[in-house]
Design an enzyme around this catalytic site. Structure first.
Site, PDB file in Angstrom:
ATOM      1  N   ASP A  22       0.732  -1.181   0.002  1.00  0.00           N
ATOM      2  CA  ASP A  22       0.110   0.234  -0.082  1.00  0.00           C
ATOM      3  C   ASP A  22       0.898   1.554   0.076  1.00  0.00           C
ATOM      4  O   ASP A  22       1.784   0.813   0.276  1.00  0.00           O
ATOM      5  CB  ASP A  22      -0.739   0.026   1.175  1.00  0.00           C
ATOM      6  CG  ASP A  22      -1.764   0.975   1.082  1.00  0.00           C
ATOM      7  OD1 ASP A  22      -2.344   1.072  -0.371  1.00  0.00           O
ATOM      8  OD2 ASP A  22      -2.525   1.223   2.082  1.00  0.00           O
ATOM      9  N   ASN A  42     -10.802  -2.413  -4.956  1.00  0.00           N
ATOM     10  CA  ASN A  42      -9.861  -1.550  -5.226  1.00  0.00           C
ATOM     11  C   ASN A  42     -10.771  -1.335  -6.812  1.00  0.00           C
ATOM     12  O   ASN A  42     -10.943  -0.282  -7.267  1.00  0.00           O
ATOM     13  CB  ASN A  42      -8.477  -1.659  -5.720  1.00  0.00           C
ATOM     14  CG  ASN A  42      -8.156  -1.619  -4.522  1.00  0.00           C
ATOM     15  OD1 ASN A  42      -6.836  -3.098  -4.596  1.00  0.00           O
ATOM     16  ND2 ASN A  42      -8.024  -0.877  -4.087  1.00  0.00           N
TER      17      ASN A  42
HETATM   18  C1  IPE Z   1      -5.726  -3.034   0.011  1.00  0.00           C
HETATM   19  O1  IPE Z   1      -4.668  -1.039  -0.060  1.00  0.00           O
HETATM   20  C2  IPE Z   1      -5.425  -2.880  -1.046  1.00  0.00           C
HETATM   21  C3  IPE Z   1      -3.893  -3.852  -2.195  1.00  0.00           C
HETATM   22  C4  IPE Z   1      -2.851  -2.806  -1.334  1.00  0.00           C
HETATM   23  C5  IPE Z   1      -3.823  -4.027  -2.967  1.00  0.00           C
HETATM   24  P1  IPE Z   1      -5.826  -0.056   0.353  1.00  0.00           P
HETATM   25  O2  IPE Z   1      -5.498   1.816  -0.897  1.00  0.00           O
HETATM   26  O3  IPE Z   1      -7.347  -0.745  -1.091  1.00  0.00           O
HETATM   27  O4  IPE Z   1      -6.963  -0.511   1.267  1.00  0.00           O
HETATM   28  P2  IPE Z   1      -7.282   0.633   2.064  1.00  0.00           P
HETATM   29  O5  IPE Z   1      -8.930   1.083   1.036  1.00  0.00           O
HETATM   30  O6  IPE Z   1      -6.719   1.591   2.409  1.00  0.00           O
HETATM   31  O7  IPE Z   1      -8.390  -0.315   3.734  1.00  0.00           O
HETATM   32  C1  IPE Z   2      -1.531   0.472  -3.165  1.00  0.00           C
HETATM   33  O1  IPE Z   2      -1.478   1.769  -3.056  1.00  0.00           O
HETATM   34  C2  IPE Z   2      -2.233  -0.609  -4.127  1.00  0.00           C
HETATM   35  C3  IPE Z   2      -3.553  -0.676  -4.857  1.00  0.00           C
HETATM   36  C4  IPE Z   2      -4.279  -0.791  -3.947  1.00  0.00           C
HETATM   37  C5  IPE Z   2      -3.479  -0.992  -6.373  1.00  0.00           C
HETATM   38  P1  IPE Z   2      -2.950   3.135  -3.315  1.00  0.00           P
HETATM   39  O2  IPE Z   2      -3.048   2.705  -4.603  1.00  0.00           O
HETATM   40  O3  IPE Z   2      -3.711   2.302  -2.323  1.00  0.00           O
HETATM   41  O4  IPE Z   2      -2.284   3.963  -2.726  1.00  0.00           O
HETATM   42  P2  IPE Z   2      -2.751   5.208  -1.621  1.00  0.00           P
HETATM   43  O5  IPE Z   2      -2.848   4.500   0.051  1.00  0.00           O
HETATM   44  O6  IPE Z   2      -3.927   5.389  -1.644  1.00  0.00           O
HETATM   45  O7  IPE Z   2      -2.000   5.476  -1.458  1.00  0.00           O
HETATM   46 MG    MG Z   3      -4.098   2.767  -0.331  1.00  0.00          MG
END
Ligand code: IPE
Ligand code: IPE
Ligand code: MG
Length: 230
Positions: free
Chosen positions: A17, A65
């Protein structure tokens, strides 16, 4: 007595993340963060297997996502399109088998084909298994296993149930790492993480270096795993 203390974890799972925030800090579009994350993922996976870890599961895209804006999803899918073929060969040459878990019905057809080809081409890999969770949700995984059990029409044992999960033939993760500051599981391996050691770091995924991973390993080595016993 501790059941299992220290050593190298057999299975490491990582919630990757922080890509979006990494880009934002640089005044770049979120897609640039995903690109940087993808680049880091490849180098990191190699380091993880070099450390002697046998199974590495990386959370790349959750079921939830998939409700992100179309533009972001298209960017992610085009990254998969360009990274999958090149890295399939790389994994193959290193003896790493690729596995993908998640609901393929949620992914574009050409990506599903690339996944199948990557799994096929690397199937003989004996050095380790890289599991990518794409379109994956822990609740959905459990629900699919429940439905499979119902179809069988009789009560199932714990071992049988675990075999019905998408990770059926893998050991449970010993160490579960989350980068990017949030302190939650976000629907990752809910059943499988029952006794995983948890490690959270503020480091955003594109900055999660080999040295940062080694810190997580060192922390793990000091944990005393009791599994509820004395
Ligand atoms: C978790 O990250 C999913 C992945 C890293 C693939 P998210 O960014 O989706 O999680 P939340 O929304 O902060 O819980
Ligand atoms: C994690 O990075 C990767 C995916 C969930 C695809 P994020 O896209 O959630 O990055 P932040 O949390 O917005 O920084
Ligand atoms: Mg994230």
């Amino acid at each position: 007595m501790a059941e299992n203390t220290g050593g190298i974890p057999r299975h490491v799972a990582i919630i990757m993340d922080g890509n979006g925030r990494w880009a934002k800090r640089r005044l770049l579009p979120r897609g640039a963060g995903h690109r940087a994350g993808m680049n880091r993922m490849i180098g990191l996976a190699e380091h993880i297997f070099d450390c002697g870890v046998a199974y590495c599961t990386l959370f790349a895209l959750s079921t939830e996502n998939l409700s992100r804006p179309q533009e972001e999803l298209e960017g992610l899918f085009s990254l998969f399109r360009s990274y999958f073929p090149a890295n399939t060969q790389r994994l193959k040459s290193k003896g790493i088998a690729l596995r993908v878990i998640g609901d393929r019905a949620l992914l574009p057809e050409d990506i599903v084909a690339l996944i199948a080809e990557g799994e096929r081409a690397t199937a003989e890999g004996k050095r380790g298994t890289l599991v990518l969770a794409i379109g994956y949700g822990g609740r959905q995984d459990i629900l699919a296993a429940v439905n499979e059990a119902v179809r069988r029409g009789k009560e199932v044992s714990m071992a049988e149930f675990e075999g019905m999960l998408s990770t059926g033939d893998l050991p449970a993760p010993d160490l579960l790492i989350r980068t990017g500051k949030e302190l939650r599981i976000s629907n990752f391996l809910l059943w499988q993480a029952a006794y995983s050691e948890l490690y959270f770091t503020d480091v955003l995924f594109p900055d999660f270096s080999d040295v940062e991973f080694d810190r997580a390993l060192a922390a793990y080595a000091k944990r005393e795993r009791r599994f509820g016993k004395l």
